[in-house]
Write a protein that holds these residues in place. Structure first.
Motif, PDB file in Angstrom:
ATOM      1  N   ASP A  51      92.060 -26.223 105.341  1.00  0.00           N
ATOM      2  CA  ASP A  51      91.513 -25.805 106.820  1.00  0.00           C
ATOM      3  C   ASP A  51      91.074 -26.560 107.394  1.00  0.00           C
ATOM      4  O   ASP A  51      91.249 -26.419 109.081  1.00  0.00           O
ATOM      5  CB  ASP A  51      90.875 -24.596 106.497  1.00  0.00           C
ATOM      6  N   SER A  52      90.826 -27.406 107.231  1.00  0.00           N
ATOM      7  CA  SER A  52      90.522 -29.311 107.020  1.00  0.00           C
ATOM      8  C   SER A  52      91.228 -29.529 109.227  1.00  0.00           C
ATOM      9  O   SER A  52      92.512 -29.587 107.981  1.00  0.00           O
ATOM     10  CB  SER A  52      89.713 -29.881 107.451  1.00  0.00           C
ATOM     11  N   THR A  53      90.737 -30.714 109.392  1.00  0.00           N
ATOM     12  CA  THR A  53      92.169 -30.771 110.438  1.00  0.00           C
ATOM     13  C   THR A  53      91.868 -32.147 110.284  1.00  0.00           C
ATOM     14  O   THR A  53      93.800 -32.391 110.284  1.00  0.00           O
ATOM     15  CB  THR A  53      91.120 -31.323 112.041  1.00  0.00           C
ATOM     16  N   ALA A  54      91.769 -33.097 109.365  1.00  0.00           N
ATOM     17  CA  ALA A  54      92.463 -34.411 108.246  1.00  0.00           C
ATOM     18  C   ALA A  54      93.291 -33.496 107.998  1.00  0.00           C
ATOM     19  O   ALA A  54      94.957 -34.446 107.482  1.00  0.00           O
ATOM     20  CB  ALA A  54      91.489 -34.410 107.619  1.00  0.00           C
ATOM     21  N   SER A  55      93.188 -32.212 106.985  1.00  0.00           N
ATOM     22  CA  SER A  55      94.055 -31.357 106.021  1.00  0.00           C
ATOM     23  C   SER A  55      95.506 -31.488 106.942  1.00  0.00           C
ATOM     24  O   SER A  55      96.810 -32.319 106.188  1.00  0.00           O
ATOM     25  CB  SER A  55      93.798 -31.068 105.143  1.00  0.00           C
ATOM     26  N   ALA A  56      95.291 -30.915 108.219  1.00  0.00           N
ATOM     27  CA  ALA A  56      96.917 -30.509 108.874  1.00  0.00           C
ATOM     28  C   ALA A  56      97.547 -32.018 109.229  1.00  0.00           C
ATOM     29  O   ALA A  56      98.795 -31.461 108.870  1.00  0.00           O
ATOM     30  CB  ALA A  56      95.824 -30.034 110.493  1.00  0.00           C
ATOM     31  N   MET A  57      97.035 -33.024 109.403  1.00  0.00           N
ATOM     32  CA  MET A  57      97.140 -34.221 109.266  1.00  0.00           C
ATOM     33  C   MET A  57      98.153 -35.063 107.992  1.00  0.00           C
ATOM     34  O   MET A  57      99.244 -35.214 108.274  1.00  0.00           O
ATOM     35  CB  MET A  57      96.344 -35.678 109.713  1.00  0.00           C
ATOM     36  N   ALA A  58      97.873 -34.170 106.957  1.00  0.00           N
ATOM     37  CA  ALA A  58      98.634 -34.211 105.706  1.00  0.00           C
ATOM     38  C   ALA A  58     100.066 -33.405 105.855  1.00  0.00           C
ATOM     39  O   ALA A  58     100.638 -33.919 104.472  1.00  0.00           O
ATOM     40  CB  ALA A  58      97.779 -34.335 104.070  1.00  0.00           C
ATOM     41  N   ARG A  59      99.813 -32.648 105.861  1.00  0.00           N
ATOM     42  CA  ARG A  59     100.890 -31.869 106.406  1.00  0.00           C
ATOM     43  C   ARG A  59     102.366 -32.161 107.283  1.00  0.00           C
ATOM     44  O   ARG A  59     103.201 -31.728 106.610  1.00  0.00           O
ATOM     45  CB  ARG A  59     100.402 -30.226 106.511  1.00  0.00           C
ATOM     46  N   GLU A  60     101.912 -32.467 108.454  1.00  0.00           N
ATOM     47  CA  GLU A  60     103.093 -32.902 109.514  1.00  0.00           C
ATOM     48  C   GLU A  60     101.924 -33.994 110.782  1.00  0.00           C
ATOM     49  O   GLU A  60     101.102 -33.807 110.033  1.00  0.00           O
ATOM     50  CB  GLU A  60     102.858 -31.825 109.826  1.00  0.00           C
ATOM     51  N   PRO A  61     103.132 -34.804 110.943  1.00  0.00           N
ATOM     52  CA  PRO A  61     102.946 -35.383 112.306  1.00  0.00           C
ATOM     53  C   PRO A  61     103.058 -34.728 113.464  1.00  0.00           C
ATOM     54  O   PRO A  61     102.731 -33.300 113.211  1.00  0.00           O
ATOM     55  CB  PRO A  61     104.064 -36.464 112.020  1.00  0.00           C
ATOM     56  N   GLY A  62     101.586 -35.344 114.720  1.00  0.00           N
ATOM     57  CA  GLY A  62     101.323 -34.229 115.622  1.00  0.00           C
ATOM     58  C   GLY A  62     100.190 -35.244 116.331  1.00  0.00           C
ATOM     59  O   GLY A  62      99.845 -35.508 115.689  1.00  0.00           O
ATOM     60  N   ARG A  63      99.237 -34.163 117.235  1.00  0.00           N
ATOM     61  CA  ARG A  63      98.407 -34.852 117.684  1.00  0.00           C
ATOM     62  C   ARG A  63      97.263 -34.084 117.130  1.00  0.00           C
ATOM     63  O   ARG A  63      97.585 -32.722 117.288  1.00  0.00           O
ATOM     64  CB  ARG A  63      98.805 -35.026 119.751  1.00  0.00           C
ATOM     65  N   HIS A  64      96.199 -34.642 117.191  1.00  0.00           N
ATOM     66  CA  HIS A  64      95.462 -33.682 116.528  1.00  0.00           C
ATOM     67  C   HIS A  64      94.100 -34.033 116.928  1.00  0.00           C
ATOM     68  O   HIS A  64      92.997 -35.309 117.238  1.00  0.00           O
ATOM     69  CB  HIS A  64      95.390 -34.190 114.939  1.00  0.00           C
ATOM     70  N   GLU A  65      93.178 -32.865 117.768  1.00  0.00           N
ATOM     71  CA  GLU A  65      92.221 -33.054 118.252  1.00  0.00           C
ATOM     72  C   GLU A  65      90.702 -33.160 117.416  1.00  0.00           C
ATOM     73  O   GLU A  65      90.478 -32.064 116.757  1.00  0.00           O
ATOM     74  CB  GLU A  65      91.546 -32.298 119.344  1.00  0.00           C
ATOM     75  N   PHE A  66      89.640 -33.952 117.163  1.00  0.00           N
ATOM     76  CA  PHE A  66      89.001 -34.290 116.771  1.00  0.00           C
ATOM     77  C   PHE A  66      87.545 -33.648 117.199  1.00  0.00           C
ATOM     78  O   PHE A  66      87.674 -34.251 117.783  1.00  0.00           O
ATOM     79  CB  PHE A  66      88.540 -35.978 115.626  1.00  0.00           C
ATOM     80  N   PRO A  72      83.340 -43.005 118.160  1.00  0.00           N
ATOM     81  CA  PRO A  72      83.250 -44.241 117.538  1.00  0.00           C
ATOM     82  C   PRO A  72      83.146 -44.996 116.010  1.00  0.00           C
ATOM     83  O   PRO A  72      83.325 -46.015 115.085  1.00  0.00           O
ATOM     84  CB  PRO A  72      81.232 -44.242 117.587  1.00  0.00           C
ATOM     85  N   LEU A  73      83.395 -43.670 115.382  1.00  0.00           N
ATOM     86  CA  LEU A  73      84.396 -43.706 113.972  1.00  0.00           C
ATOM     87  C   LEU A  73      85.379 -44.996 114.194  1.00  0.00           C
ATOM     88  O   LEU A  73      85.494 -45.580 112.972  1.00  0.00           O
ATOM     89  CB  LEU A  73      84.856 -42.125 113.279  1.00  0.00           C
ATOM     90  N   GLY A  74      86.394 -44.215 114.780  1.00  0.00           N
ATOM     91  CA  GLY A  74      87.945 -45.333 114.639  1.00  0.00           C
ATOM     92  C   GLY A  74      88.051 -46.635 115.373  1.00  0.00           C
ATOM     93  O   GLY A  74      88.322 -46.977 114.984  1.00  0.00           O
ATOM     94  N   GLN A  75      86.690 -46.211 116.028  1.00  0.00           N
ATOM     95  CA  GLN A  75      86.503 -47.792 117.068  1.00  0.00           C
ATOM     96  C   GLN A  75      85.830 -48.693 115.561  1.00  0.00           C
ATOM     97  O   GLN A  75      86.230 -49.993 115.471  1.00  0.00           O
ATOM     98  CB  GLN A  75      85.593 -48.539 117.658  1.00  0.00           C
ATOM     99  N   LEU A  76      85.070 -48.469 114.479  1.00  0.00           N
ATOM    100  CA  LEU A  76      84.280 -48.799 113.311  1.00  0.00           C
ATOM    101  C   LEU A  76      85.173 -49.370 112.561  1.00  0.00           C
ATOM    102  O   LEU A  76      85.539 -50.599 112.088  1.00  0.00           O
ATOM    103  CB  LEU A  76      83.210 -48.312 112.954  1.00  0.00           C
ATOM    104  N   TYR A  77      86.168 -48.282 112.315  1.00  0.00           N
ATOM    105  CA  TYR A  77      87.599 -48.820 110.969  1.00  0.00           C
ATOM    106  C   TYR A  77      88.272 -49.308 111.914  1.00  0.00           C
ATOM    107  O   TYR A  77      89.121 -50.456 111.254  1.00  0.00           O
ATOM    108  CB  TYR A  77      88.251 -47.525 110.894  1.00  0.00           C
ATOM    109  N   ARG A  78      89.321 -49.287 112.793  1.00  0.00           N
ATOM    110  CA  ARG A  78      89.586 -49.960 113.419  1.00  0.00           C
ATOM    111  C   ARG A  78      89.284 -51.820 113.253  1.00  0.00           C
ATOM    112  O   ARG A  78      90.007 -52.930 112.815  1.00  0.00           O
ATOM    113  CB  ARG A  78      90.100 -50.242 115.461  1.00  0.00           C
ATOM    114  N   SER A  79      87.561 -52.324 114.020  1.00  0.00           N
ATOM    115  CA  SER A  79      87.374 -53.522 113.789  1.00  0.00           C
ATOM    116  C   SER A  79      87.121 -54.049 111.906  1.00  0.00           C
ATOM    117  O   SER A  79      87.869 -55.185 111.432  1.00  0.00           O
ATOM    118  CB  SER A  79      85.908 -53.933 114.006  1.00  0.00           C
ATOM    119  N   ASP A 126      93.043 -42.286 120.028  1.00  0.00           N
ATOM    120  CA  ASP A 126      92.561 -42.682 120.970  1.00  0.00           C
ATOM    121  C   ASP A 126      91.320 -41.945 121.205  1.00  0.00           C
ATOM    122  O   ASP A 126      90.965 -40.504 121.093  1.00  0.00           O
ATOM    123  CB  ASP A 126      94.336 -42.521 122.094  1.00  0.00           C
ATOM    124  N   GLY A 127      90.307 -42.181 121.264  1.00  0.00           N
ATOM    125  CA  GLY A 127      89.490 -41.911 120.828  1.00  0.00           C
ATOM    126  C   GLY A 127      89.380 -40.768 120.205  1.00  0.00           C
ATOM    127  O   GLY A 127      89.353 -41.163 118.713  1.00  0.00           O
TER     128      GLY A 127
END
Length: 290
Positions: A51-66, A72-79, A126-127
């Motif tokens: 039921d998590s948002t992350a698991s929804a990404m594993a089922r199908e492509p799309g836009r997911h709001e976290f 900041p998590l994404g910025q750190l991972y990108r670096s 993106d954010g």
């Protein structure tokens, strides 16, 4: 890590054991708020919950709001993805599943090591909005537990608890007037220590190949470019102002020399290698036993 004279609040969350130590007991309301923060984080990011948002990404492509902490998590991972040439990636989930660390904890290898999808081909972050162009198994475990520790620290301070020790199965965030001494677990014998470190405040995190290990040479620290477990380093420790940063860099040290990471981040570190040697920063506030 119980501390003498402190009140303890213990619970399980995101698959790990938590202990929060404070000079005065946490009220029932504060405890409920802390548990709610953990539940919300798990509900967004866990790849083990259908039921998590992350698991929804594993089922199908799309836009997911976290939640907002995604930015900041994404910025750190990108670096760190860039600094490690793709070895450290939040898209490592499918590689972990291939080797048996899947949603059912089967611990049975499904096939040969599988490289993670390339970030630039699969994901826009993106954010707080993540858009995947194909199904992807997101796994933010290298920094996520640390970020959750920081979020609990914010919650404690908002309720007037400015002195505390949060212990998320060895990842520590400390705020208080005294210095605490912490043992550094031996990478091959959890009952022994290879040294100690004095923590005056901030975060201390560790990563080790002996934790979450299964099978012959299989463990959770994988190189995203190959899908194979790392074999050069066996344990790392980091100290930084935030637990998210310390947690992420403890994993990054398996792929990038500490001296190189110091050019981009303010932290201190220790790495123990599989040949028994060690490297550490000039500012690492620890003592290694001989």
């Amino acid at each position: 890590m119980p501390q003498p004279g402190l009140e303890e609040f213990r619970f399980d969350g995101i698959g790990t054991r938590w202990e929060i130590s404070t000079p005065r007991a946490l009220s029932a309301g504060v405890r409920a708020r802390l548990l709610a923060v953990v539940e919300a984080y798990d509900g967004a990011w866990s790849r083990f919950r259908p039921d998590s948002t992350a698991s929804a990404m594993a089922r199908e492509p799309g836009r997911h709001e976290f939640p907002p902490e995604a930015a900041p998590l994404g910025q750190l991972y990108r670096s760190l993805y860039r600094l490690s040439a793709g070895a450290m990636t939040p898209l490592i989930g499918s590689s972990l599943e291939q080797l048996g660390y899947d949603g059912d904890y089967s611990l049975r290898q499904a096939g040969p090591p599988l490289a993670a999808p390339r970030w630039e081909d699969s994901l826009d972050w993106d954010g707080s909005v993540l858009t995947n162009r194909a199904p992807v198994v997101l796994d933010i475990g290298a920094a996520g537990k640390g970020q959750l520790v920081d979020l609990l620290g914010v919650e404690l301070r908002q309720h007037g608890h400015n002195s505390y020790l949060i212990d998320a199965s060895g990842d520590l965030l400390y705020s208080g007037p005294d210095v605490i001494r912490v043992g550094l677990e031996h990478p091959y014998d959890p009952a022994r220590a290879i040294g100690t470190v004095d923590l005056a405040g901030g975060a201390l995190c560790a990563s080790a190949a002996n934790r979450r290990a299964w099978g012959d040479g299989l463990h959770h620290v994988l190189n995203g470019t190959t899908g194979r477990p790392v074999s050069t380093a066996v344990a790392t420790w980091t100290m930084a102002a935030s637990t998210m940063l310390a947690d992420a860099l403890a994993t990054a040290l398996f792929f990038v020399p500490g001296a190189d990471l110091e050019r981009s981040f303010e932290f201190s570190w220790l790495t123990v290698f599989s040949d028994g040697s060690a490297a550490y920063s000039a500012g690492f506030e620890g003592t290694l036993f001989t």
